[in-house]
Design an enzyme around this catalytic site. Structure first.
Site, short mmCIF file in Angstrom:
data_model
loop_
_atom_site.label_atom_id
_atom_site.label_comp_id
_atom_site.label_asym_id
_atom_site.label_seq_id
_atom_site.Cartn_x
_atom_site.Cartn_y
_atom_site.Cartn_z
N TYR A 139 0.80 -1.23 0.00
CA TYR A 139 0.00 0.00 0.00
C TYR A 139 0.83 1.28 0.00
CZ TYR A 139 -4.53 -2.24 0.38
OH TYR A 139 -5.66 -2.94 0.10
N LYS A 192 2.81 -15.28 4.71
CA LYS A 192 3.20 -16.21 3.65
C LYS A 192 4.71 -16.40 3.75
CE LYS A 192 2.17 -18.49 -0.22
NZ LYS A 192 1.34 -19.70 -0.27
N ASP A 249 -6.49 -6.89 3.63
CA ASP A 249 -7.53 -6.36 2.75
C ASP A 249 -8.34 -7.52 2.16
OD1 ASP A 249 -8.94 -4.50 1.10
OD2 ASP A 249 -7.72 -5.21 -0.58
N ASP A 253 -12.50 -9.03 3.22
CA ASP A 253 -13.68 -9.12 2.36
C ASP A 253 -14.29 -10.52 2.47
OD1 ASP A 253 -13.56 -6.49 1.43
OD2 ASP A 253 -14.03 -7.09 -0.63
#
Ligand code: IPM
Ligand code: MN
Length: 357
Positions: A139, A192, A249, A253
């Protein structure tokens, strides 16, 4: 707290943002009367329309104005006549970065009466919280092009991770897990590490180190891809998740749909440091096609207002709103989808107000 006046800047924003913000403020006014505290709301016209008119997104002095407030309430941004990315970067991300709101807090809680796409799951199965780092990672907007618009074009987009950035987020998540004090009392790091062997190794090492200060909190690790499967298969496994900005992010969702969709999901962008200003928002977008029709679901915005109160020194008022919302979803609303609620936007706000007392 009774003598304190809660000072809020409200940015209703674009599309249906103003409609849902109005309902959230209606509920705030009602709970303030019950709990006997004073509040002031300063409305700001920042968003797509103002940008198209003036070319300005955050006006001069805007950040300093926000810094004089206890909290910011953001309705929605996204305008059909403004190219994607401009308002997102110029308003939402700019505020997150410049106000150093380094925690993005996203509760994933299935409320009574709300439909989840997961077969057979009840509210007690879906109740966890995602703590998303909110100022770093992909970001940051660090990157560039080489040979743009040629067949040899190269684009680079850097993920930035700092020790300070991950440590403050991880420490806050441990503290939050401790205070939440659920029977699981477990913090899961989602990353990860098998592929992002530098950046997420920093996260992993920092997590292990900070964990030593919290022996009462159980620690756990999931790769992000496995976490997506597990959130669907066993959502009841989770208590608190801490994760990086980009993965946060995406998984929020997924969490949002598990809890019934964008009509109910809310989030807080927190600067928990002393003097920090936090911002609260419903997660759904500006839904321009529903604007002005009085059909959009205001529950997410009302939930965001409850979070604002909880994090601004009025936790009892926040919990009263939570209980009223649960009563309305559980016993009144037919659906959480826009236009299918069985009530208008304003009527849903009124029902929450009635359920407060
Ligand atoms: C969110 C949104 C934003 C994000 C967009 C609008 C920039 O998706 O708050 O999750 O990616 O953080
Ligand atoms: Mn998102």
């Amino acid at each position: 707290m009774e003598s304190k006046t809660l000072k809020i800047a409200s940015i209703p924003g674009d599309g249906t943002g103003p409609e849902v913000t109005a309902e959230a403020i209606k509920v705030l006014a009602a709970v303030a009367e019950i709990e006997k505290f004073h509040f002031e709301v300063e409305p700001l016209d920042w968003g797509g329309d103002r940008y198209l008119r003036t070319g300005e997104i955050i006006p001069e002095g805007g950040l300093d104005l926000l810094r004089t407030k206890d909290a910011v309430f953001l309705g929605a941004i996204g305008h059909p006549d403004v190219a994607p990315g401009i308002l997102e970067k110029g308003l939402l991300l700019d505020l997150r970065f410049k106000l150093d709101q380094y925690i993005n807090l996203r509760p994933v809680k299935l409320l009574p009466g709300v439909e989840t796409p997961l077969a057979g799951r009840k509210p007690s199965d879906i109740d966890f919280v995602v703590v998303r780092e909110n100022t770093e990672d992909l970001y940051c907007g660090v990157g560039g092009y080489l040979k743009k618009d040629t067949p040899d074009e190269v684009a680079v987009q850097q993920a930035i991770y700092t020790r300070k950035g991950c440590e403050r987020c991880i420490r806050w998540a441990f503290e939050y897990t401790r205070q939440r004090n659920s029977p699981k009392k477990m913090l899961t790091l989602v990353a990860k590490t098998n592929v992002l062997t530098f950046g997420h190794d920093l996260w992993y090492r920092t997590f292990e180190e900070v964990a030593k200060e919290y022996p009462d909190v159980k620690t756990d690790y999931n790769h992000v891809d496995a976490c997506c499967m597990w959130m669907v298969k066993n959502p009841d496994y989770y208590d608190v998740i801490v994760t990086t900005n980009m993965f946060g992010d995406i998984i929020t969702d997924l969490g949002g749909i598990l809890q019934g969709g964008m009509g109910v999901a809310a989030g807080g962008n927190l600067n928990p440091d002393s003097g920090g200003v936090s911002m609260f928002e419903p997660m759904g977008g500006s839904a321009p096609k529903y604007a002005g029709q009085n059909v959009i679901n205001p529950i997410a915005a009302i939930n965001a207002m409850a979070m604002l109160l909880e994090h601004s020194g009025f936790p009892i008022a926040g919990r009263k709103i939570d209980a009223a919302v649960a009563a309305v979803t559980g016993t009144k609303m037919k659906s959480q989808a826009a236009g299918k609620m069985g009530y208008s936007t304003e009527e849903v706000g009124d029902l929450v107000v009635e359920s407060l007392s």
